[in-house]
Design an enzyme around this catalytic site. Structure first.
Site, PDB file in Angstrom:
ATOM      1  N   CYS A 159       0.820  -1.208   0.000  1.00  0.00           N
ATOM      2  CA  CYS A 159       0.000   0.000   0.000  1.00  0.00           C
ATOM      3  C   CYS A 159       0.853   1.258   0.000  1.00  0.00           C
ATOM      4  O   CYS A 159       0.495   2.266  -0.613  1.00  0.00           O
ATOM      5  CB  CYS A 159      -0.942  -0.011   1.190  1.00  0.00           C
ATOM      6  SG  CYS A 159      -0.116  -0.246   2.787  1.00  0.00           S
ATOM      7  N   HIS A 296      -1.899   1.408   7.089  1.00  0.00           N
ATOM      8  CA  HIS A 296      -2.276   1.382   5.674  1.00  0.00           C
ATOM      9  C   HIS A 296      -1.968   2.718   5.013  1.00  0.00           C
ATOM     10  O   HIS A 296      -2.292   3.778   5.556  1.00  0.00           O
ATOM     11  CB  HIS A 296      -3.766   1.061   5.555  1.00  0.00           C
ATOM     12  CG  HIS A 296      -4.226   0.793   4.154  1.00  0.00           C
ATOM     13  ND1 HIS A 296      -3.566  -0.049   3.297  1.00  0.00           N
ATOM     14  CD2 HIS A 296      -5.299   1.274   3.453  1.00  0.00           C
ATOM     15  CE1 HIS A 296      -4.209  -0.098   2.138  1.00  0.00           C
ATOM     16  NE2 HIS A 296      -5.258   0.699   2.206  1.00  0.00           N
ATOM     17  N   ASN A 317      -7.956   4.422  -2.514  1.00  0.00           N
ATOM     18  CA  ASN A 317      -7.412   3.202  -1.940  1.00  0.00           C
ATOM     19  C   ASN A 317      -6.788   2.357  -3.048  1.00  0.00           C
ATOM     20  O   ASN A 317      -6.830   2.721  -4.225  1.00  0.00           O
ATOM     21  CB  ASN A 317      -8.522   2.434  -1.217  1.00  0.00           C
ATOM     22  CG  ASN A 317      -7.997   1.480  -0.166  1.00  0.00           C
ATOM     23  OD1 ASN A 317      -6.793   1.279  -0.022  1.00  0.00           O
ATOM     24  ND2 ASN A 317      -8.900   0.871   0.587  1.00  0.00           N
TER      25      ASN A 317
END
Length: 371
Positions: A159, A296, A317
């Site tokens: 990520c 994240h 995302n």
């Protein structure tokens, strides 16, 4: 700020956003209270879910995961039945994953651990947007043509690489007028001094890798594989290369400062994404229960306000278009929490770019460029 790319391309971006919303709705598998009446009904729902999302499970694994699936389905049902929270949940492809497995698999930046170990690269001094005043009420860098399509990190804790790339793609489009999709895989394979590929990393370190290695190549030159690999110097040296001059940090725990930065470019942020409601977010302004265990990396690509006055961040995302609002989540802004909801304002950073991009290959990957 002005126009970033031509009007027809902006229209194409808007059309793509509408298409992503349609994909998101098709990706949901509906269920109702009849599916919760018995274990037999839930098992039937579980098998429909596997077929719908193309999730193969052998018989023993299905029985092992069935408990998590039941808990998740009931959680989603109860949340949506209560209503009144401003956002909804849905049964997505993460349906039979427990919270710890989900966190370990899809929220793997390990940002807090790396910072505790003193591994964050130092930023350029200052905050270049400190003096910004009279911010627009709403900003959406997607509609300005500075955001590429939603990507999918897969079962790789990369990520941090996706968050980095969103911000670099954004500032490059703003400075050059050209939106180019860049390579997360180069960061995974080649930025290994302080980052750890699929085992996590920090966006600040990735910015410094790009600066010192003379740029980052395109996604088409070095495509994503969702796995650690050996640095492919031939692919990584291919021109054109997008260059940055370093990075700055947004003053910590200030959503006002974050808004100043986002009004001028997309910004990388670390958040706590381990909550069950985040895992199954569908649509609306997210205001779920989450802490500040920053696990994240995502990117803030705008902000806005609903018709009832609820302010939100637009967050890109890296879990594909079937999650959330076509791969995005709107997160409550000015939530009253120190550091913002889920810690969104605690560790924000952005690339600085004034230098032109390279049109010739780098000399040797890893050799620091003279500044």
């Amino acid at each position: 700020m002005g126009r970033v790319i031509s009007s027809w391309r902006v229209l194409a971006v808007v059309a793509a956003l509408m298409a992503m919303a349609a994909v998101e709705l098709c990706a949901a598998i509906p269920f109702d209270e009849r599916d919760l009446e018995s274990d037999e009904a839930l098992w039937d729902l579980y098998e429909r879910w596997q077929e719908h999302h193309h999730v193969p499970r052998h018989h023993g694994e299905k029985h092992r995961r069935f408990g998590a699936f039941k808990d998740n389905v009931r959680y989603i049902h109860e949340h949506n039945k209560r209503g009144g929270r401003g956002y909804r949940l849905r049964l997505n492809r993460f349906g039979d994953m427990g919270r710890e497995e989900f966190r370990a698999t899809f929220a793997g930046s390990h940002a807090n651990d790396l910072r505790r170990d003193g591994l964050a690269a130092p930023p350029l001094p200052g905050f270049m947007y400190e003096g910004v005043r009279d911010l627009p009420r709403a900003v959406d860098w997607r509609r300005k043509g500075a955001v590429t399509g939603v990507k999918d990190q897969g079962k790789c804790g990369s990520c941090w690489a996706f968050s980095t790339v969103v911000s670099v793609e954004g500032i490059n489009a703003i400075r050059t007028g050209r939106l180019v999709s860049l390579s997360e895989q180069e960061l995974i394979d080649c930025d290994t001094a302080d980052n750890s590929g699929c085992q996590g990393g920090l966006m600040e370190n990735a910015f410094e890798y790009i600066k010192h290695s003379g740029g980052i190549t395109t996604e088409s030159a070095y495509p994503y594989r969702a796995a650690n690999g050996t640095c492919d110097a031939v692919r990584a040296r291919r021109a054109p290369l997008v260059v940055i001059d370093g990075h700055q940090n947004v003053p910590a725990n200030s959503e006002a400062a974050l808004a100043k930065a986002v009004a001028n470019q997309p910004v990388s942020v670390a958040i706590d994404a381990g909550d069950q409601s985040f895992q199954f977010y569908s649509d609306g302004v997210f205001a779920g229960d989450c802490g500040t265990d920053l696990d994240h990396g995502v990117a803030v690509v705008g902000y806005g306000e609903t018709n009832d006055g609820t302010e939100y961040w637009i967050v890109k995302n890296s879990w594909g278009t079937a999650w959330g609002e076509g791969g995005y989540i709107r997160m409550q802004r000015d939530s009253g929490y120190d550091g913002g909801l889920c810690g969104i304002a605690m560790e924000a950073s952005y690339p600085v770019k004034f230098s032109p991009n390279r049109v010739t290959p780098r000399r040797a990957l890893g050799a620091k460029e003279t500044q």
